[in-house]
Design a protein around this motif. Sequence first.
Motif, short mmCIF file in Angstrom:
data_model
loop_
_atom_site.label_atom_id
_atom_site.label_comp_id
_atom_site.label_asym_id
_atom_site.label_seq_id
_atom_site.Cartn_x
_atom_site.Cartn_y
_atom_site.Cartn_z
N PHE A 1 0.87 -1.17 0.00
CA PHE A 1 0.00 0.00 0.00
C PHE A 1 0.91 1.22 0.00
N THR A 2 0.90 1.98 -1.09
CA THR A 2 1.90 3.03 -1.31
C THR A 2 1.33 4.43 -1.14
N THR A 3 2.26 5.36 -0.85
CA THR A 3 1.89 6.75 -0.60
C THR A 3 2.13 7.67 -1.79
N SER A 4 2.90 7.19 -2.78
CA SER A 4 3.28 8.09 -3.88
C SER A 4 3.62 7.31 -5.13
N GLN A 5 3.63 8.02 -6.24
CA GLN A 5 4.02 7.41 -7.51
C GLN A 5 5.50 7.02 -7.48
N THR A 6 6.31 7.79 -6.75
CA THR A 6 7.72 7.45 -6.62
C THR A 6 7.89 6.09 -5.97
N ALA A 7 7.12 5.81 -4.93
CA ALA A 7 7.17 4.51 -4.26
C ALA A 7 6.76 3.40 -5.23
N ASN A 8 5.73 3.66 -6.02
CA ASN A 8 5.30 2.68 -7.02
C ASN A 8 6.44 2.35 -7.98
N GLU A 9 7.12 3.40 -8.45
CA GLU A 9 8.21 3.20 -9.40
C GLU A 9 9.37 2.44 -8.77
N ASN A 10 9.66 2.72 -7.50
CA ASN A 10 10.73 1.99 -6.81
C ASN A 10 10.42 0.49 -6.78
N LEU A 11 9.19 0.15 -6.50
CA LEU A 11 8.80 -1.25 -6.42
C LEU A 11 8.84 -1.91 -7.78
N LEU A 12 8.35 -1.22 -8.80
CA LEU A 12 8.36 -1.78 -10.15
C LEU A 12 9.79 -2.05 -10.62
N ARG A 13 10.71 -1.13 -10.30
CA ARG A 13 12.11 -1.32 -10.68
C ARG A 13 12.73 -2.52 -9.98
N SER A 14 12.22 -2.84 -8.79
CA SER A 14 12.77 -3.98 -8.04
C SER A 14 12.14 -5.31 -8.46
N GLY A 15 11.20 -5.25 -9.42
CA GLY A 15 10.62 -6.47 -9.95
C GLY A 15 9.27 -6.86 -9.39
N VAL A 16 8.65 -6.00 -8.59
CA VAL A 16 7.33 -6.30 -8.04
C VAL A 16 6.29 -6.21 -9.15
N GLN A 17 5.39 -7.18 -9.20
CA GLN A 17 4.33 -7.18 -10.20
C GLN A 17 3.32 -6.06 -9.91
N PRO A 18 2.85 -5.38 -10.95
CA PRO A 18 1.94 -4.24 -10.74
C PRO A 18 0.68 -4.58 -9.95
N ASP A 19 0.17 -5.82 -10.09
CA ASP A 19 -1.07 -6.15 -9.39
C ASP A 19 -0.89 -6.32 -7.89
N ARG A 20 0.34 -6.23 -7.41
CA ARG A 20 0.60 -6.29 -5.97
C ARG A 20 0.84 -4.91 -5.38
N ILE A 21 0.84 -3.89 -6.22
CA ILE A 21 1.08 -2.51 -5.79
C ILE A 21 -0.24 -1.75 -5.79
N HIS A 22 -0.60 -1.18 -4.66
CA HIS A 22 -1.88 -0.50 -4.52
C HIS A 22 -1.63 0.93 -4.02
N PHE A 23 -1.78 1.89 -4.92
CA PHE A 23 -1.55 3.30 -4.59
C PHE A 23 -2.78 3.82 -3.86
N VAL A 24 -2.64 4.07 -2.56
CA VAL A 24 -3.80 4.42 -1.73
C VAL A 24 -3.72 5.79 -1.08
N GLY A 25 -2.52 6.37 -0.97
CA GLY A 25 -2.36 7.60 -0.23
C GLY A 25 -1.62 7.37 1.07
N ASN A 26 -1.78 8.29 2.01
CA ASN A 26 -0.93 8.34 3.19
C ASN A 26 -1.77 8.28 4.47
N THR A 27 -1.65 7.19 5.23
CA THR A 27 -2.48 7.05 6.45
C THR A 27 -2.08 8.05 7.53
N MET A 28 -0.82 8.50 7.54
CA MET A 28 -0.44 9.54 8.50
C MET A 28 -1.25 10.81 8.27
N ILE A 29 -1.55 11.08 7.02
CA ILE A 29 -2.34 12.26 6.68
C ILE A 29 -3.80 12.04 7.06
#
Length: 364
Positions: free
Chosen positions: A149-177
């Motif tokens: 569960f990611t907070t930013s597009q940058t985090a999504n890109e970091n995961l994709l570069r490391s080989g994580v499949q897109p269907d395991r990445i869920h861009f949801v926002g920031n729970t601290m906020i």
Amino acid sequence: MKITIVAGARPNFMKIAPIIKAIEQAQHRGKKLTYRLVHTGQHYDKKMSESFFEELNIPAPEVNLEAGGGSQAEQTAAIMVRFEKELLENRPDVVVVVGDVTSTMACSITAKKLGVEVAHVEGGIRSGDMSMPEEINRIVTDSITDHFFTTSQTANENLLRSGVQPDRIHFVGNTMIDTLLSNIGRLKDPEISVRGVKLQERAYFTLTLHRPANVDEQSKLRDMMHAIIEGTGQYPIIFPVHPRTARHLEELSIMDERLHFVEPLSYLQFNYLVKYSKGVITDSGGITEETTIMGVPCLTLRDNTERPETITIGTNELIGTNPSHLKPYLDKLLKGDWKKGGVPPLWDGKASERIVAKLIELYN
């Protein structure tokens, strides 16, 4: 669906509070899910732990593993041994870990070795600085996480570069906020006075320091404190002192009539202090997110950040750890030339609702 939620240290508590609230709201709508809150006890000081549960209306944990203290290795081992017992006795469908503290990594490893899936809230953020324990925790956790569960597009890109499949990445926002926005009307004035006069809005600076790069070497800490004192004009500097930093400051005997040390503040008090500051000087990552939402100028005394969106979009600037770099930024702030900043995508107070909806989709 059975969910185990792990919290261990102060930064975790702000992130789990809205998730628990969203789970309870889903239960009221008739969704079949339960949760079990596990506190590892990584932070055991009242101001660093219990007060957050009280202020943020977090229910008492079902269990406290009481694994605080010791070296990083000792603490990791204690958490893993005790969390393994917890999972064997109360096996969930998924373990939800948040952030990047020792508990995050230790509980993720333990869960995966028992064949329990792991969901990482705030997955994918990276500073690129392997001297930070948090960076190691992030990399290890994300290497075995099932859903992110990611907070930013940058985090999504970091995961994709490391080989994580897109269907395991869920861009949801920031729970601290989520937590900040739901409590913005409840912030508490810490009622700090300077020479008998109550602090005035936008007429003081808030300072926090705790990272080893800034506080462990006495000469660097002394030079940084002098740069802060010199660069902030005539404004008071309010410094809620982390226990780690307090020990070093005592040895250096750093004093100035504008520098005011206070005890660590509760969540509601500290964010009140931040909200009405002229500016915040810090080496914390989380505070840069909160200042971005509140529109408060933020100067980060680090050479890197895992939250670049607070700079590219928000009110934060990365100053570095060289004290000589600080003054030009403070001059800009004092002249009223600081950037206005904006709000990153999906930092709208609804991240936790998205997380729970996705968990129901995945595990029910």
